[in-house]
Design an enzyme around this catalytic site. Structure first.
Site, PDB file in Angstrom:
ATOM      1  CG  HIS A  70      -1.856   1.099   1.345  1.00 21.00           C
ATOM      2  ND1 HIS A  70      -1.844   1.995   2.398  1.00 21.00           N
ATOM      3  CD2 HIS A  70      -2.872   1.483   0.539  1.00 21.00           C
ATOM      4  CE1 HIS A  70      -2.823   2.865   2.241  1.00 21.00           C
ATOM      5  NE2 HIS A  70      -3.459   2.585   1.126  1.00 21.00           N
ATOM      6  CG  HIS A  80      -3.283   9.104  -0.153  1.00 25.57           C
ATOM      7  ND1 HIS A  80      -3.919   9.848   0.825  1.00 25.57           N
ATOM      8  CD2 HIS A  80      -4.115   8.084  -0.438  1.00 25.57           C
ATOM      9  CE1 HIS A  80      -5.082   9.304   1.099  1.00 25.57           C
ATOM     10  NE2 HIS A  80      -5.232   8.226   0.362  1.00 25.57           N
TER      11      HIS A  80
END
Length: 244
Positions: A9, A51
């Site tokens: 991730h 992100h």
């Protein structure tokens, strides 16, 4: 039962600055089957890997990603205070990441960060880079913005796609299948509710669960036979899988 894959991730993000080349290369070193990353556009329209919609949390500076040029973003250092070993990690472009990981054979889950800022032509730009870098057969596209997923699919009809979601969606498996999407990417806390996980697995759609950081959850999901666990700790997930 096929072996559950381990996706890192934002790279091996518990050990290196998230969404940087350092984190992705470390994930490969740890043996991950895939990496997950997030793509937005710089002010000058370049797909970059970061992100948050702002740079605040990871760089200590302030402002929206979309308001900085690529050159300005490249001058920022990512999570320097948290990771002493990686003092010069930078925000990479999507092309840089794909070029760096291509030799490893690893899969790449590209999340289109279009839930808040729907960047003009991001789907077209990302698909073009994936094609140009020879990564088309190893990329999965996902987004919380399901319209964005469909737009990508209209550009690349044979692309592998998945719907990201964290809330409870009624018959999401039927909805995904009818719209031609290949997979479901639910949050780990979501699949522990009611019978949702068994429904997703029974649908035949690929089920990749995020963000799975607890050993007990890793074991439960691998035992259930999910397609992949997406985790900040790829080395631990691999160790858990290897013990089963």
């Amino acid at each position: 039962m096929s072996k559950t894959e381990v996706f890192a991730h934002r790279g091996a993000s518990s050990y290196a600055p998230e969404n940087t080349l350092e984190a992705f290369l470390l994930a490969i070193e740890q043996g991950a089957d895939g990496i997950e990353l997030d793509v937005q556009l710089s002010k000058d329209g370049v797909p970059v890997v970061i992100h948050d919609e702002t740079v605040d949390r990871v760089t200590g500076q302030s402002g929206f990603v979309k308001d900085f040029t690529l050159q300005e973003l490249k001058e920022m250092v990512v999570l320097r205070e948290r990771f002493a070993k990686y003092r010069d990690a930078r925000i990479p472009t999507l092309r840089e990441v794909l070029d760096a990981v291509r030799p490893s054979g690893i899969a790449v889950n590209i999340e289109l960060k279009t839930g808040i800022n729907w960047y003009p032509e991001i789907e077209k730009k990302v698909a073009a880079i994936v094609e140009e870098t020879g990564m088309k057969d190893r990329v999965i596209y996902s987004s919380f913005n399901h319209y964005s997923v469909q737009k990508l699919k209209s550009i690349v009809p044979d692309a592998e796609t998945a719907y990201l979601f964290s809330d409870v969606i009624l018959r999401v498996d039927d909805y995904a299948a009818k719209s031609g999407v290949d997979g479901l990417h639910p949050a780990v806390y979501h699949v522990k509710m009611a019978e949702f996980l068994s429904e997703y697995l029974a649908s035949g759609l690929k089920t990749r669960v995020w963000t799975v950081n607890e050993r007990a959850d890793m074991k439960m999901l691998i035992d259930a036979g999910v397609t992949a666990v997406i985790t900040n700790y790829p080395d631990i997930a691999i160790a858990v899988r290897d013990m089963m």
